[in-house]
Write an enzyme that holds these catalytic residues in place. Structure first.
Site, PDB file in Angstrom:
ATOM      1  N   ASN A 108      14.303   7.840   6.198  1.00  0.00           N
ATOM      2  CA  ASN A 108      12.882   6.947   6.589  1.00  0.00           C
ATOM      3  C   ASN A 108      12.375   7.675   5.819  1.00  0.00           C
ATOM      4  O   ASN A 108      10.358   7.268   6.299  1.00  0.00           O
ATOM      5  CB  ASN A 108      12.605   7.876   7.945  1.00  0.00           C
ATOM      6  CG  ASN A 108      11.998   7.831   9.169  1.00  0.00           C
ATOM      7  OD1 ASN A 108      11.178   5.863   8.828  1.00  0.00           O
ATOM      8  ND2 ASN A 108      11.370   8.135   9.677  1.00  0.00           N
TER       9      ASN A 108
ATOM     10  N   SER B 113       8.823  -2.025   5.052  1.00  0.00           N
ATOM     11  CA  SER B 113       7.603  -2.539   5.425  1.00  0.00           C
ATOM     12  C   SER B 113       7.225  -3.940   4.983  1.00  0.00           C
ATOM     13  O   SER B 113       8.075  -4.694   3.881  1.00  0.00           O
ATOM     14  CB  SER B 113       6.527  -1.307   4.720  1.00  0.00           C
ATOM     15  OG  SER B 113       5.082  -1.625   4.632  1.00  0.00           O
TER      16      SER B 113
ATOM     17  N   TYR C 221       3.199   1.590  -3.673  1.00  0.00           N
ATOM     18  CA  TYR C 221       3.612   1.985  -2.555  1.00  0.00           C
ATOM     19  C   TYR C 221       4.085   0.463  -2.276  1.00  0.00           C
ATOM     20  O   TYR C 221       5.172   0.295  -1.535  1.00  0.00           O
ATOM     21  CB  TYR C 221       3.039   2.293  -1.783  1.00  0.00           C
ATOM     22  CG  TYR C 221       2.895   1.692   0.252  1.00  0.00           C
ATOM     23  CD1 TYR C 221       4.061   2.475   0.474  1.00  0.00           C
ATOM     24  CD2 TYR C 221       2.908   1.139   0.277  1.00  0.00           C
ATOM     25  CE1 TYR C 221       4.647   2.995   1.767  1.00  0.00           C
ATOM     26  CE2 TYR C 221       3.722   0.817   2.311  1.00  0.00           C
ATOM     27  CZ  TYR C 221       4.019   2.153   2.231  1.00  0.00           C
ATOM     28  OH  TYR C 221       4.810   2.484   3.646  1.00  0.00           O
TER      29      TYR C 221
ATOM     30  N   LYS D 150       8.280  -0.484  -2.180  1.00  0.00           N
ATOM     31  CA  LYS D 150       8.576  -1.016  -1.072  1.00  0.00           C
ATOM     32  C   LYS D 150       9.642  -2.585  -0.543  1.00  0.00           C
ATOM     33  O   LYS D 150      10.598  -2.622  -0.017  1.00  0.00           O
ATOM     34  CB  LYS D 150       7.870  -1.226   0.206  1.00  0.00           C
ATOM     35  CG  LYS D 150       7.458  -0.253   0.927  1.00  0.00           C
ATOM     36  CD  LYS D 150       8.286   0.875   1.608  1.00  0.00           C
ATOM     37  CE  LYS D 150       7.847   1.973   2.350  1.00  0.00           C
ATOM     38  NZ  LYS D 150       9.430   3.412   2.922  1.00  0.00           N
TER      39      LYS D 150
ATOM     40  N   VAL E 105       3.081   1.309  12.046  1.00  0.00           N
ATOM     41  CA  VAL E 105       3.457   2.307  12.933  1.00  0.00           C
ATOM     42  C   VAL E 105       2.372   3.183  13.925  1.00  0.00           C
ATOM     43  O   VAL E 105       2.159   4.083  12.656  1.00  0.00           O
ATOM     44  CB  VAL E 105       4.838   2.206  12.766  1.00  0.00           C
ATOM     45  CG1 VAL E 105       5.586   3.088  14.146  1.00  0.00           C
ATOM     46  CG2 VAL E 105       6.159   1.223  12.413  1.00  0.00           C
TER      47      VAL E 105
END
Length: 220
Positions: free
Chosen positions: A34, A86, A99, A103, A132
Site C-alpha cells: 500500500n 490506481s 506515476y 500504476k 481517496v
C-alpha cells in the site's frame, strides 16, 4: 503488535524487512503493498530524485517485498497479496507520466501473478481506486490531481477485501470508476493519451491551498 519501519526508497528495503521478520519469527499470510506517493507536473520540471524515489516505492519495493514474502506463503500452502494500484494505471497520464506508468505496472504485475498462482493456494488482487481521502494529495501538493469523485479509505478497503476473498484479479471501487476502467482500454492509445492530457493539465495551475511536504516513505 509488531511494528517495523523501513525507508522503502532504499535498494535493500525488502531484504531488511524480510530479515527482521525472520529474526522475530513472524510468518506473513497476507501482504498488502500500500505504500506509495505521486508526482505531477511537466516532466522536465519534476525533481529527478523525487521521481526516482517514487518509482523505488511504487514499483521496486512492491516487487521486492512480493519476492521476499511469497515463497513463505507457498511453503505454508496459503496466502494473499493485495497490491494498491490506481485508476491512473488504466491509461497514459500526461503530467503524471511516471506515476501513471508505475500504476500500470502494478496492475499488469498483479494480473500476471494472479494467473501464475491460481490453484496454488495464493490469491493476488490489485485494487485500483480513484481519488481517496488520504494524505496522498497533500503529499503531492495539489488536489487538482484528483480525477473523479473522492471516496473514503474504508470503502476502498471493503471493496479490496471482498475482491480478495472472491479470488478476483482486480477491482475498481465505485461504479463510475469501474465503467471508465472497462471502456478506456478499448479506445486508440494515442487518443486516450490526448484526452487524458486535457483532463490532467489542471495540475499545472498552482494550488495555493496545499504545500508539498516531504513524501512518506515508510511501511509499517
Amino acid at each position: 503488535m509488531t511494528r517495523l519501519v523501513q525507508d522503502l526508497t532504499a535498494p535493500d528495503a525488502a531484504r531488511r524487512i524480510a530479515d527482521a521478520l525472520i529474526e522475530r519469527r513472524i510468518s506473513v499470510g497476507v501482504l498488502v503493498n500500500n505504500a506509495g506517493f505521486g508526482t505531477c507536473g511537466r516532466f522536465e520540471e519534476i525533481d529527478a530524485r523525487r521521481e526516482h524515489d517514487q518509482l523505488m516505492v511504487n514499483v521496486v519495493a512492491l516487487v521486492d517485498l512480493t519476492h521476499a514474502l511469497l515463497p513463505g506463503m507457498l511453503a505454508q500452502g496459503s496466502g494473499a497479496v493485495l497490491n494498491v494500484g490506481s485508476t491512473a494505471g488504466y491509461q497514459p497520464g500526461p503530467y503524471f507520466a511516471a506515476y501513471s506508468a508505475a500504476k500500470t505496472f502494478v496492475l499488469n504485475f498483479s494480473l500476471a501473478l494472479h494467473q501464475e498462482y491460481r490453484g496454488r493456494g495464493i490469491r493476488v488482487t490489485a485494487v485500483c481506486p480513484g481519488p481517496v481521502e488520504t494524505a496522498f494529495f497533500e503529499t503531492l501538493g495539489t488536489r487538482r490531481a484528483a480525477i473523479g469523485s473522492f471516496t473514503t479509505p474504508e470503502r476502498v478497503v471493503r471493496a479490496a477485501l471482498r475482491a480478495l476473498a472472491a479470488g478476483r484479479a482486480y477491482v475498481t471501487p465505485g461504479l463510475g470508476n469501474a465503467l471508465s476502467a472497462q471502456l478506456t482500454p478499448r479506445r486508440p492509445r494515442t487518443l486516450v493519451a490526448a484526452i487524458a492530457k486535457r483532463v490532467t493539465r489542471g495540475v499545472l495551475v498552482p494550488d495555493t491551498d496545499h504545500a508539498a511536504p516531504a513524501p512518506e516513505r515508510t511501511a509499517a
